[in-house]
Write a protein that holds these residues in place. Structure first.
Motif, PDB file in Angstrom:
ATOM      1  N   ALA A   1       0.829  -1.205   0.000  1.00 47.62           N
ATOM      2  CA  ALA A   1       0.000   0.000   0.000  1.00 47.62           C
ATOM      3  C   ALA A   1       0.865   1.257   0.000  1.00 47.62           C
ATOM      4  CB  ALA A   1      -0.926   0.001   1.209  1.00 47.62           C
ATOM      5  N   GLU A   2       1.936   1.234   0.760  1.00 43.47           N
ATOM      6  CA  GLU A   2       2.808   2.407   0.874  1.00 43.47           C
ATOM      7  C   GLU A   2       3.536   2.688  -0.427  1.00 43.47           C
ATOM      8  OE1 GLU A   2       6.698   3.937   3.448  1.00 43.47           O
ATOM      9  OE2 GLU A   2       5.646   2.098   4.021  1.00 43.47           O
ATOM     10  N   HIS A   3       4.009   1.628  -1.095  1.00 44.72           N
ATOM     11  CA  HIS A   3       4.855   1.809  -2.276  1.00 44.72           C
ATOM     12  C   HIS A   3       4.105   1.709  -3.588  1.00 44.72           C
ATOM     13  CE1 HIS A   3       8.549   1.903   0.097  1.00 44.72           C
ATOM     14  NE2 HIS A   3       8.061   0.906   0.805  1.00 44.72           N
ATOM     15  N   GLY A   4       2.903   1.140  -3.574  1.00 41.83           N
ATOM     16  CA  GLY A   4       2.090   1.114  -4.778  1.00 41.83           C
ATOM     17  C   GLY A   4       2.443   0.049  -5.789  1.00 41.83           C
ATOM     18  N   SER A   5       3.367  -0.840  -5.451  1.00 42.63           N
ATOM     19  CA  SER A   5       3.704  -1.934  -6.362  1.00 42.63           C
ATOM     20  C   SER A   5       4.352  -3.059  -5.579  1.00 42.63           C
ATOM     21  CB  SER A   5       4.648  -1.467  -7.478  1.00 42.63           C
ATOM     22  OG  SER A   5       5.979  -1.354  -7.003  1.00 42.63           O
ATOM     23  N   PHE A   6       4.259  -4.273  -6.127  1.00 42.17           N
ATOM     24  CA  PHE A   6       4.905  -5.423  -5.506  1.00 42.17           C
ATOM     25  C   PHE A   6       6.423  -5.278  -5.561  1.00 42.17           C
ATOM     26  CE2 PHE A   6       1.188  -8.604  -6.325  1.00 42.17           C
ATOM     27  CZ  PHE A   6       0.454  -7.967  -5.331  1.00 42.17           C
TER      28      PHE A   6
ATOM     29  N   SER B   1      -2.940  -4.034 -11.806  1.00 34.98           N
ATOM     30  CA  SER B   1      -3.021  -3.503 -13.167  1.00 34.98           C
ATOM     31  C   SER B   1      -1.607  -3.260 -13.664  1.00 34.98           C
ATOM     32  CB  SER B   1      -3.834  -2.204 -13.211  1.00 34.98           C
ATOM     33  OG  SER B   1      -3.101  -1.135 -12.634  1.00 34.98           O
ATOM     34  N   THR B   2      -1.489  -2.876 -14.933  1.00 39.51           N
ATOM     35  CA  THR B   2      -0.164  -2.591 -15.495  1.00 39.51           C
ATOM     36  C   THR B   2       0.465  -1.355 -14.862  1.00 39.51           C
ATOM     37  OG1 THR B   2      -1.227  -1.340 -17.278  1.00 39.51           O
ATOM     38  CG2 THR B   2      -0.723  -3.668 -17.713  1.00 39.51           C
ATOM     39  N   ARG B   3      -0.348  -0.523 -14.213  1.00 38.87           N
ATOM     40  CA  ARG B   3       0.171   0.693 -13.576  1.00 38.87           C
ATOM     41  C   ARG B   3       0.548   0.474 -12.113  1.00 38.87           C
ATOM     42  NH1 ARG B   3      -4.242   2.404 -16.486  1.00 38.87           N
ATOM     43  NH2 ARG B   3      -5.523   2.479 -14.584  1.00 38.87           N
ATOM     44  N   GLY B   4       0.395  -0.757 -11.619  1.00 46.09           N
ATOM     45  CA  GLY B   4       0.718  -1.040 -10.228  1.00 46.09           C
ATOM     46  C   GLY B   4      -0.464  -1.671  -9.534  1.00 46.09           C
ATOM     47  N   VAL B   5      -0.553  -1.470  -8.243  1.00 47.75           N
ATOM     48  CA  VAL B   5      -1.655  -2.043  -7.472  1.00 47.75           C
ATOM     49  C   VAL B   5      -2.306  -0.952  -6.637  1.00 47.75           C
ATOM     50  CG1 VAL B   5      -0.642  -4.353  -7.358  1.00 47.75           C
ATOM     51  CG2 VAL B   5      -0.121  -2.700  -5.564  1.00 47.75           C
ATOM     52  N   THR B   6      -3.605  -1.087  -6.426  1.00 47.20           N
ATOM     53  CA  THR B   6      -4.347  -0.192  -5.550  1.00 47.20           C
ATOM     54  C   THR B   6      -5.141  -1.037  -4.566  1.00 47.20           C
ATOM     55  OG1 THR B   6      -6.186  -0.119  -7.134  1.00 47.20           O
ATOM     56  CG2 THR B   6      -4.554   1.654  -7.257  1.00 47.20           C
TER      57      THR B   6
ATOM     58  N   GLY C   1      -1.553   9.285   4.251  1.00 49.89           N
ATOM     59  CA  GLY C   1      -1.079   8.126   3.521  1.00 49.89           C
ATOM     60  C   GLY C   1      -2.182   7.094   3.368  1.00 49.89           C
ATOM     61  N   PRO C   2      -1.854   5.909   2.796  1.00 48.41           N
ATOM     62  CA  PRO C   2      -2.867   4.890   2.546  1.00 48.41           C
ATOM     63  C   PRO C   2      -3.465   4.343   3.828  1.00 48.41           C
ATOM     64  CG  PRO C   2      -0.668   3.998   2.195  1.00 48.41           C
ATOM     65  CD  PRO C   2      -0.511   5.472   2.388  1.00 48.41           C
ATOM     66  N   GLY C   3      -4.729   3.937   3.732  1.00 45.35           N
ATOM     67  CA  GLY C   3      -5.401   3.371   4.893  1.00 45.35           C
ATOM     68  C   GLY C   3      -6.236   4.414   5.613  1.00 45.35           C
ATOM     69  N   PRO C   4      -7.099   3.993   6.537  1.00 41.99           N
ATOM     70  CA  PRO C   4      -7.989   4.924   7.238  1.00 41.99           C
ATOM     71  C   PRO C   4      -7.238   5.820   8.208  1.00 41.99           C
ATOM     72  CG  PRO C   4      -8.171   2.721   8.163  1.00 41.99           C
ATOM     73  CD  PRO C   4      -7.289   2.595   6.967  1.00 41.99           C
ATOM     74  N   SER C   5      -7.787   7.011   8.436  1.00 42.14           N
ATOM     75  CA  SER C   5      -7.136   7.973   9.334  1.00 42.14           C
ATOM     76  C   SER C   5      -7.806   8.011  10.698  1.00 42.14           C
ATOM     77  CB  SER C   5      -7.181   9.374   8.711  1.00 42.14           C
ATOM     78  OG  SER C   5      -8.519   9.782   8.484  1.00 42.14           O
TER      79      SER C   5
END
Length: 302
Positions: A14-19, A52-57, A156-160
């Protein structure tokens, strides 16, 4: 039972947006990261990332699990601190801060804290809110002195929901001009009056904010310089490169040859406050928050 290591891997994804980037950060192979995420999905019976080809969400389920991962990491960090305090008799307190706010508010507040709790071991780290607020949520720091403009906190990613925000002060941005400038003696300025001026900015987020306000005022600002330091930006204004937009808290120390003019309302404002973990009562943190509030009140009274 959910594997904590798999939650750690998901948080990195989640932090980096890709595996691939998560794998590099965790010192694993991309295949191992993918396998850990797939195993987590099997145990939950739900997809946690959309590939996806653009990464992961993150999916909605993934956002829930990243929030859980942050909570687990914070609780483990807190437990480790408590054990260390039992063995050493000394409390560790980690504080994150952005540069201009830390320079004005932090030193006297730290002195107050050490007077009240002299055996505290302090750690201070500098960073922008988008970097430090996730550290609070993860338990890596106890609190962050941070700011935001008129949007949400950059957590950042995830709930606040795990963060508690304590407002300290409003920090309006001012126009900084050379003293001989034709507009330097005005009591306040409308941004539209500055449409033809070149700009020097001390923060990339300030540039984005300026462009948004300038669009409302009907012009596209000409940016001649960008820096990551407000003092440097003001020095460039003094050298004649352009004018600047500077938060009030970053207007000291004074630089000879400059004039500062407020912007007519509604002008851009930074909201400065303290982020902590919700529901966690630590005497040292409470003392430090009170000290920061006192410093903010003194700054407002100047």
């Amino acid at each position: 039972m959910i594997d904590v290591q798999r939650l750690r891997v998901l948080r990195a994804v989640a932090e980096h947006g890709s595996f691939n980037q998560a794998a590099a950060a965790l010192r694993l192979t991309p295949s191992a990261v993918s396998q850990q995420v797939a195993a987590l999905e099997r145990s939950l019976g739900a997809q946690v990332v959309a590939r996806s080809t653009r990464g992961v969400t993150l999916t909605q389920a993934g956002q829930i699990m990243v929030g859980a991962a942050e909570s687990v990491a914070a609780e483990l960090e807190h437990a480790q601190q408590q054990v260390a305090e039992l063995s050493t008799g000394r409390t560790q307190l980690a504080v994150a801060t952005f540069t201009s706010g830390g320079r004005i508010l932090l030193p006297a507040a730290l002195t107050q804290l050490m007077t009240a709790h002299p055996r505290t071991v302090l750690h201070v780290r500098e960073g922008e809110p988008e970097d430090t607020l996730p550290l609070v949520r993860q338990g890596a720091v106890d609190l962050a002195l941070a700011y935001h403009f008129d949007g949400p906190l950059p957590v950042g990613p995830g709930p606040s929901s795990s963060l508690e925000w304590t407002p300290l002060l409003e920090d309006p941005l001012h126009v900084v001009l050379p003293q001989g400038h034709r507009l330097a003696n005005h009591n306040a300025l409308d941004l539209a009056a500055l449409a033809a001026e070149p700009w020097v900015l001390g923060c990339l987020k300030t540039e984005a904010y300026l462009r948004r306000f300038a669009e409302h005022a009907g012009f596209d600002p000409e940016i001649r310089g960008t820096t990551t330091d407000y003092f440097f930006a003001r020095s460039l204004v003094a050298a004649g490169l352009g004018i600047s937009l500077i938060p009030s808290i970053a207007l000291t120390p004074e630089i000879p040859g400059l004039s500062t003019v407020p912007i007519k309302p509604p002008g851009p404002i930074r909201h400065i406050g303290i982020a902590t973990i919700s529901g966690r009562d630590r005497p040292h943190v409470t003392t430090f928050i009170h000290a920061l509030r006192e410093q903010a009140m003194q700054h407002n009274g100047r």
